[in-house]
Design a protein around this motif. Sequence first.
Motif, PDB file in Angstrom:
ATOM      1  N   ALA A 152      -3.340  -4.135   2.878  1.00  0.00           N
ATOM      2  CA  ALA A 152      -2.657  -4.048   1.584  1.00  0.00           C
ATOM      3  C   ALA A 152      -1.820  -5.298   1.325  1.00  0.00           C
ATOM      4  CB  ALA A 152      -1.777  -2.810   1.534  1.00  0.00           C
ATOM      5  N   LYS A 153      -1.119  -5.764   2.332  1.00  0.00           N
ATOM      6  CA  LYS A 153      -0.302  -6.968   2.176  1.00  0.00           C
ATOM      7  C   LYS A 153      -1.178  -8.170   1.855  1.00  0.00           C
ATOM      8  CE  LYS A 153       3.371  -5.457   5.325  1.00  0.00           C
ATOM      9  NZ  LYS A 153       4.042  -5.717   6.643  1.00  0.00           N
ATOM     10  N   ILE A 154      -2.321  -8.257   2.523  1.00  0.00           N
ATOM     11  CA  ILE A 154      -3.233  -9.375   2.303  1.00  0.00           C
ATOM     12  C   ILE A 154      -3.799  -9.348   0.885  1.00  0.00           C
ATOM     13  CG2 ILE A 154      -5.450 -10.368   2.997  1.00  0.00           C
ATOM     14  CD1 ILE A 154      -4.834  -9.268   5.854  1.00  0.00           C
ATOM     15  N   ILE A 155      -4.338  -8.205   0.498  1.00  0.00           N
ATOM     16  CA  ILE A 155      -4.990  -8.093  -0.810  1.00  0.00           C
ATOM     17  C   ILE A 155      -3.969  -8.200  -1.942  1.00  0.00           C
ATOM     18  CG2 ILE A 155      -6.293  -6.523  -2.310  1.00  0.00           C
ATOM     19  CD1 ILE A 155      -7.762  -5.585   0.214  1.00  0.00           C
ATOM     20  N   SER A 156      -2.791  -7.631  -1.748  1.00  0.00           N
ATOM     21  CA  SER A 156      -1.747  -7.727  -2.768  1.00  0.00           C
ATOM     22  C   SER A 156      -1.364  -9.178  -3.018  1.00  0.00           C
ATOM     23  CB  SER A 156      -0.518  -6.925  -2.340  1.00  0.00           C
ATOM     24  OG  SER A 156      -0.798  -5.555  -2.274  1.00  0.00           O
ATOM     25  N   TYR A 157      -1.242  -9.959  -1.943  1.00  0.00           N
ATOM     26  CA  TYR A 157      -0.900 -11.371  -2.102  1.00  0.00           C
ATOM     27  C   TYR A 157      -2.002 -12.109  -2.859  1.00  0.00           C
ATOM     28  CZ  TYR A 157       0.716 -16.072  -1.043  1.00  0.00           C
ATOM     29  OH  TYR A 157       1.158 -17.375  -1.165  1.00  0.00           O
ATOM     30  N   LEU A 158      -3.255 -11.816  -2.531  1.00  0.00           N
ATOM     31  CA  LEU A 158      -4.371 -12.485  -3.193  1.00  0.00           C
ATOM     32  C   LEU A 158      -4.444 -12.144  -4.670  1.00  0.00           C
ATOM     33  CD1 LEU A 158      -7.218 -12.148  -0.529  1.00  0.00           C
ATOM     34  CD2 LEU A 158      -5.777 -14.133  -1.012  1.00  0.00           C
ATOM     35  N   THR A 159      -4.239 -10.879  -5.021  1.00  0.00           N
ATOM     36  CA  THR A 159      -4.358 -10.471  -6.422  1.00  0.00           C
ATOM     37  C   THR A 159      -3.255 -11.075  -7.282  1.00  0.00           C
ATOM     38  OG1 THR A 159      -3.085  -8.439  -6.047  1.00  0.00           O
ATOM     39  CG2 THR A 159      -5.468  -8.288  -5.825  1.00  0.00           C
TER      40      THR A 159
ATOM     41  N   ALA B  18      -0.533 -11.676   7.920  1.00  0.00           N
ATOM     42  CA  ALA B  18      -1.178 -10.704   8.804  1.00  0.00           C
ATOM     43  C   ALA B  18      -0.636 -10.763  10.233  1.00  0.00           C
ATOM     44  CB  ALA B  18      -2.684 -10.944   8.828  1.00  0.00           C
ATOM     45  N   HIS B  19       0.293 -11.725  10.475  1.00  0.00           N
ATOM     46  CA  HIS B  19       0.860 -11.911  11.821  1.00  0.00           C
ATOM     47  C   HIS B  19      -0.241 -12.232  12.840  1.00  0.00           C
ATOM     48  CE1 HIS B  19       4.724 -10.546  10.304  1.00  0.00           C
ATOM     49  NE2 HIS B  19       4.143  -9.457   9.846  1.00  0.00           N
ATOM     50  N   MET B  20      -1.088 -13.206  12.454  1.00  0.00           N
ATOM     51  CA  MET B  20      -2.200 -13.617  13.304  1.00  0.00           C
ATOM     52  C   MET B  20      -2.317 -15.134  13.290  1.00  0.00           C
ATOM     53  SD  MET B  20      -5.216 -10.977  12.139  1.00  0.00           S
ATOM     54  CE  MET B  20      -5.154  -9.221  12.514  1.00  0.00           C
ATOM     55  N   THR B  21      -3.107 -15.656  14.216  1.00  0.00           N
ATOM     56  CA  THR B  21      -3.485 -17.054  14.138  1.00  0.00           C
ATOM     57  C   THR B  21      -4.573 -17.184  13.070  1.00  0.00           C
ATOM     58  OG1 THR B  21      -5.268 -16.850  15.775  1.00  0.00           O
ATOM     59  CG2 THR B  21      -3.040 -17.323  16.605  1.00  0.00           C
ATOM     60  N   PRO B  22      -4.771 -18.382  12.512  1.00  0.00           N
ATOM     61  CA  PRO B  22      -5.817 -18.543  11.495  1.00  0.00           C
ATOM     62  C   PRO B  22      -7.202 -18.092  11.956  1.00  0.00           C
ATOM     63  CG  PRO B  22      -4.352 -20.419  11.447  1.00  0.00           C
ATOM     64  CD  PRO B  22      -3.940 -19.600  12.632  1.00  0.00           C
ATOM     65  N   ASN B  23      -7.587 -18.432  13.184  1.00  0.00           N
ATOM     66  CA  ASN B  23      -8.911 -18.031  13.677  1.00  0.00           C
ATOM     67  C   ASN B  23      -9.018 -16.510  13.804  1.00  0.00           C
ATOM     68  OD1 ASN B  23      -9.897 -20.624  13.818  1.00  0.00           O
ATOM     69  ND2 ASN B  23      -9.366 -20.911  15.976  1.00  0.00           N
TER      70      ASN B  23
ATOM     71  N   LEU C 146       0.840  -1.186   0.000  1.00  0.00           N
ATOM     72  CA  LEU C 146       0.000   0.000   0.000  1.00  0.00           C
ATOM     73  C   LEU C 146       0.878   1.240   0.000  1.00  0.00           C
ATOM     74  CD1 LEU C 146      -2.947   1.142   0.357  1.00  0.00           C
ATOM     75  CD2 LEU C 146      -2.349   1.374   2.748  1.00  0.00           C
ATOM     76  N   THR C 147       0.564   2.178  -0.862  1.00  0.00           N
ATOM     77  CA  THR C 147       1.338   3.418  -0.904  1.00  0.00           C
ATOM     78  C   THR C 147       0.408   4.612  -0.753  1.00  0.00           C
ATOM     79  OG1 THR C 147       1.194   3.491  -3.337  1.00  0.00           O
ATOM     80  CG2 THR C 147       3.129   2.435  -2.380  1.00  0.00           C
ATOM     81  N   TYR C 148       0.927   5.617  -0.066  1.00  0.00           N
ATOM     82  CA  TYR C 148       0.216   6.888  -0.001  1.00  0.00           C
ATOM     83  C   TYR C 148       0.844   7.794  -1.047  1.00  0.00           C
ATOM     84  CZ  TYR C 148      -1.431  11.458   1.449  1.00  0.00           C
ATOM     85  OH  TYR C 148      -1.990  12.699   1.451  1.00  0.00           O
ATOM     86  N   LYS C 149       0.052   8.259  -1.980  1.00  0.00           N
ATOM     87  CA  LYS C 149       0.563   9.125  -3.034  1.00  0.00           C
ATOM     88  C   LYS C 149       0.397  10.581  -2.637  1.00  0.00           C
ATOM     89  CE  LYS C 149       0.179   6.041  -6.995  1.00  0.00           C
ATOM     90  NZ  LYS C 149      -0.253   5.912  -8.406  1.00  0.00           N
ATOM     91  N   GLU C 150       1.507  11.298  -2.676  1.00  0.00           N
ATOM     92  CA  GLU C 150       1.458  12.715  -2.356  1.00  0.00           C
ATOM     93  C   GLU C 150       0.641  13.460  -3.405  1.00  0.00           C
ATOM     94  OE1 GLU C 150       2.547  14.052   0.320  1.00  0.00           O
ATOM     95  OE2 GLU C 150       3.662  12.344   1.136  1.00  0.00           O
ATOM     96  N   ILE C 151       0.132  14.616  -3.030  1.00  0.00           N
ATOM     97  CA  ILE C 151      -0.662  15.430  -3.950  1.00  0.00           C
ATOM     98  C   ILE C 151       0.155  15.766  -5.188  1.00  0.00           C
ATOM     99  CG2 ILE C 151      -1.723  17.699  -4.257  1.00  0.00           C
ATOM    100  CD1 ILE C 151      -2.732  17.577  -1.444  1.00  0.00           C
ATOM    101  N   GLU C 152      -0.417  15.503  -6.357  1.00  0.00           N
ATOM    102  CA  GLU C 152       0.279  15.741  -7.620  1.00  0.00           C
ATOM    103  C   GLU C 152       0.017  17.127  -8.206  1.00  0.00           C
ATOM    104  OE1 GLU C 152       0.241  12.501 -10.524  1.00  0.00           O
ATOM    105  OE2 GLU C 152      -0.868  11.297  -9.073  1.00  0.00           O
ATOM    106  N   LEU C 153      -0.860  17.895  -7.566  1.00  0.00           N
ATOM    107  CA  LEU C 153      -1.249  19.174  -8.143  1.00  0.00           C
ATOM    108  C   LEU C 153      -0.074  20.147  -8.185  1.00  0.00           C
ATOM    109  CD1 LEU C 153      -4.686  19.695  -6.350  1.00  0.00           C
ATOM    110  CD2 LEU C 153      -4.203  18.519  -8.499  1.00  0.00           C
TER     111      LEU C 153
END
Length: 289
Positions: free
Chosen positions: A188-195, A211-216, A3-10
């Motif tokens: 972001a890490k989760i969705i990026s891996y899935l995609t 996600a650094h969690m247990t499965p449950n 996941l990235t935060y994009k700075e304002i491009e204006l």
Amino acid sequence: MRLTYKEIELKPEKSFLVRRDTVPCIEQDWHFHKELELIYFLKSTGTRYVGNSIDRFQPGELYLIGSDLPHLFRNDKEYYEHNIDNQVADVIVVKFVSDFLGSDFISLTESQNLKLLFEKANRGLKFSSYVSRLVHDVMIELVESTGMLSVIGILGILDVLSSDKNCISLCPEINNTFFRKDEKERMAKIISYLTQNFDKKIELEKMASIAHMTPNSFCRYFKKQTQKSFSQYLNEIRIRNACKLLIEGKLQITTICYQSGFNTITNFNRQFRTFMNVTPSEYMKKFQV
């Protein structure tokens, strides 16, 4: 991909940004930014991920993505392989902050429809095909417009969009914690891996470790963030990919089943019918010439 935060491009001399990207493929990470983003696809196909919503995108579609709403438009695989003659992504992008003409302007009585439009965009909006066609020429002209003509152009477009009674919210149900900045990186890490790996076998234990969690704990967390179970979300990604391959009509249904990440044709047929209300063969027939 992260996941990235994009700075304002204006630029200082511009109140909003307009550009037309004609490129072999869309290069994006799962990202968010302060500006609202109007995206018009002239040429391009792929899968869109907006908040907790997954679906296909096609040429002629127009979207408005709200401030700080995570999103990703990913082209189909062949765009990145560059193996299709004259295959390009042609996209018009407009970025602006909600008060781009000043806080007094957005507070005017006459601007209330725009203010409501921007609030609705926090869930992501897809506009009707009728409205997309209505603003088509103005969107193209906006790329080359300068000065007051550009301001008139974007206001005209936004006014038309604000009157679209048939636009749809991409995220009708949102858990606000999904959009907290301290949760975006984990999701972001989760969705990026899935995609990137939906066509392979994905173990729940692997996702939990990301996600650094247990499965449950991961299952509860994922459902809370997306309003969908992990298996439902993953199957939705796989079914969207299968739809794209079925529409193309180049592969056998069994091949599409395995290329989309399903282990058995029986499970594929069952999941497809659950999501699409038709069988894969019935869906394919709708697009045969």
